[in-house]
Design a protein around this motif. Structure first.
Motif, mmCIF file in Angstrom:
data_model
loop_
_atom_site.group_PDB
_atom_site.id
_atom_site.type_symbol
_atom_site.label_atom_id
_atom_site.label_comp_id
_atom_site.label_asym_id
_atom_site.label_seq_id
_atom_site.Cartn_x
_atom_site.Cartn_y
_atom_site.Cartn_z
ATOM 1 N N ASN A 293 -56.161 90.320 65.858
ATOM 2 C CA ASN A 293 -56.729 91.647 65.605
ATOM 3 C C ASN A 293 -58.247 91.602 65.709
ATOM 4 O OD1 ASN A 293 -54.155 92.758 64.914
ATOM 5 N ND2 ASN A 293 -54.337 91.786 62.909
ATOM 6 N N ASP B 260 -59.499 88.479 63.488
ATOM 7 C CA ASP B 260 -58.398 87.947 62.685
ATOM 8 C C ASP B 260 -57.554 87.068 63.611
ATOM 9 O OD1 ASP B 260 -56.242 87.496 61.064
ATOM 10 O OD2 ASP B 260 -55.605 89.570 60.920
ATOM 11 N N GLU C 66 -53.921 83.011 57.644
ATOM 12 C CA GLU C 66 -54.780 84.033 58.261
ATOM 13 C C GLU C 66 -56.216 83.539 58.257
ATOM 14 O OE1 GLU C 66 -55.622 88.847 58.017
ATOM 15 O OE2 GLU C 66 -54.765 87.807 56.296
ATOM 16 N N TYR D 238 -54.088 97.045 59.820
ATOM 17 C CA TYR D 238 -54.347 96.399 58.542
ATOM 18 C C TYR D 238 -53.604 97.144 57.435
ATOM 19 C CZ TYR D 238 -58.049 94.077 61.169
ATOM 20 O OH TYR D 238 -58.738 93.361 62.105
ATOM 21 N N ASP D 239 -53.519 96.523 56.261
ATOM 22 C CA ASP D 239 -52.830 97.157 55.142
ATOM 23 C C ASP D 239 -53.463 98.509 54.836
ATOM 24 O OD1 ASP D 239 -51.175 94.942 54.787
ATOM 25 O OD2 ASP D 239 -52.609 93.954 53.457
ATOM 26 N N SER E 196 -54.218 98.891 49.498
ATOM 27 C CA SER E 196 -54.987 97.643 49.391
ATOM 28 C C SER E 196 -56.206 97.769 48.489
ATOM 29 C CB SER E 196 -55.420 97.178 50.784
ATOM 30 O OG SER E 196 -56.320 98.092 51.373
ATOM 31 N N ASP F 153 -60.027 99.965 66.053
ATOM 32 C CA ASP F 153 -59.383 98.672 65.827
ATOM 33 C C ASP F 153 -58.291 98.470 66.869
ATOM 34 O OD1 ASP F 153 -60.417 97.843 62.935
ATOM 35 O OD2 ASP F 153 -59.932 99.974 62.871
#
Length: 338
Positions: free
Chosen positions: A41, A55, A80, A135-136, A141, A329
């Motif tokens: 990512n 990532d 990760e 992403y979360d 999060s 993203d």
């Protein structure tokens, strides 16, 4: 938390050996299944001098081993590695996590017990729901741990269209004298129609150890008990993917809302199935340690071939008292089931 994970890993391995030996007369019933998922990512970082983040690699391995007589072991390990502020984080302790590592004993669909490093399936993401963002979701999060897991034991099961779990959670620093109760978590899910799940979950405990301890910096550490309550729902059927959650945290009165909906336009094709899900998502948080937030996300998830997913999204994120941030993203992931 890493110490207790090491202890539990050793206990689970010993249990696997003992269970295998005890069930040698039914070795034909042994089964191993699971999945390895990896992704790359690149996205926008909201804090710090450098506003981008990489990532890579991000690898999740999950497996279930069944030993017969109702005994099984489930494990999910995650690594990760993130590049931020101009450098890679190469600390294995920070990059690696045992999300699940427990022994399960099944008496019936309605009654099971698992013990080890158990998952806390509160909300959409922690319950393994169909969140579409790379992403979360920030509505979850920013207010509670993601891939939430703690050491403990849980009774769980499913009866007709209702599934449930009750977990007792603890923290230990090698010795029993240093073992302390963290709290408990309760969840219940109703599936009234095909593809539809409606869930409620809660946690009550002290934020002084475990994953919840990391979030103690987000609110005043206190001697009392912190409560979480979450309502969630998701629907996956007829090409539609939709989910949403409402979360409340007692420590600071924090609350959040998140919802998204997408439609698989590939389901309209009569040829070989190709999945393409454009979606829109909205997240809001309020009364947390950080400024109130509202965010819109517009994205698409494409699976041109089986097990390969390409994601791209555009976000508009506004913090109270600040200018609206715009971000793009992208990510690509591949899964290998076995």
């Amino acid at each position: 938390m890493k110490r207790i994970e090491t202890i539990i890993a050793s206990c689970v391995i010993n249990m696997a050996v003992a269970t295998t030996a005890a069930g040698q007369d039914i070795t034909d019933s042994k089964r191993l299944s699971g999945e390895i998922y990896t992704e790359v990512n690149h996205g926008h970082r909201y804090y710090g001098n450098e506003r981008t983040i990489w990532d890579f690699p991000h690898i999740v391995g999950a497996a279930t081993a069944e030993f017969g007589r109702g005994w099984s072991i489930e494990v999910e390990l995650e690594y990760e590695r993130i590049h931020e502020d101009g450098e890679w984080c190469n600390d294995l302790k920070d990059n690696f996590s045992s999300n699940k590592l427990y022994v399960n004993k099944r008496w019936s669909d309605a009654l099971n017990i698992k013990f080890g490093i158990v998952d806390i399936p509160i909300g959409i993401t922690n319950a393994g729901g169909p969140a579409l963002t790379i992403y979360d979701p920030e509505s979850e999060s920013r207010i509670m741990p993601m891939t939430w897991h703690e050491a403990g034991a849980a009774l769980h099961g499913q009866y007709k269209n209702v599934s449930w779990s009750v977990a007792l959670l603890a923290y230990s620093d090698f010795t029993l004298s240093n073992t302390t109760m963290l709290g408990s978590a309760v969840t219940a899910d109703l599936r009234p129609a095909d593809g539809l799940r409606i869930g409620i979950g809660g946690f009550a405990g002290k934020p002084h150890h475990g994953m919840i301890h990391a979030f103690a910096d987000c609110f005043d550490r206190q001697n009392g008990t912190t409560f979480y309550c979450a309502l969630s729902a998701d629907y996956e059927n007829n090409g539609i993917t939709a989910d949403g959650s409402l979360i409340y945290r007692s420590a600071d009165g924090g609350r959040s809302f998140g919802a998204e909906i997408g439609y698989d336009i590939g389901s309209l094709m009569t040829a070989e199935r190709i999945s393409a899900i454009p979606f829109v998502r909205h997240d809001r948080t309020a009364h947390t340690a950080e400024p109130d937030m509202a965010k819109w996300t517009f994205g698409i998830n494409i699976s041109p071939i089986s097990n390969l997913t390409i994601k791209a999204e555009y976000g508009l994120r506004h913090l109270s008292g600040c200018e609206t941030e715009k971000c793009i993203d992208a990510g690509i992931g591949y899964s290998i089931p076995f």
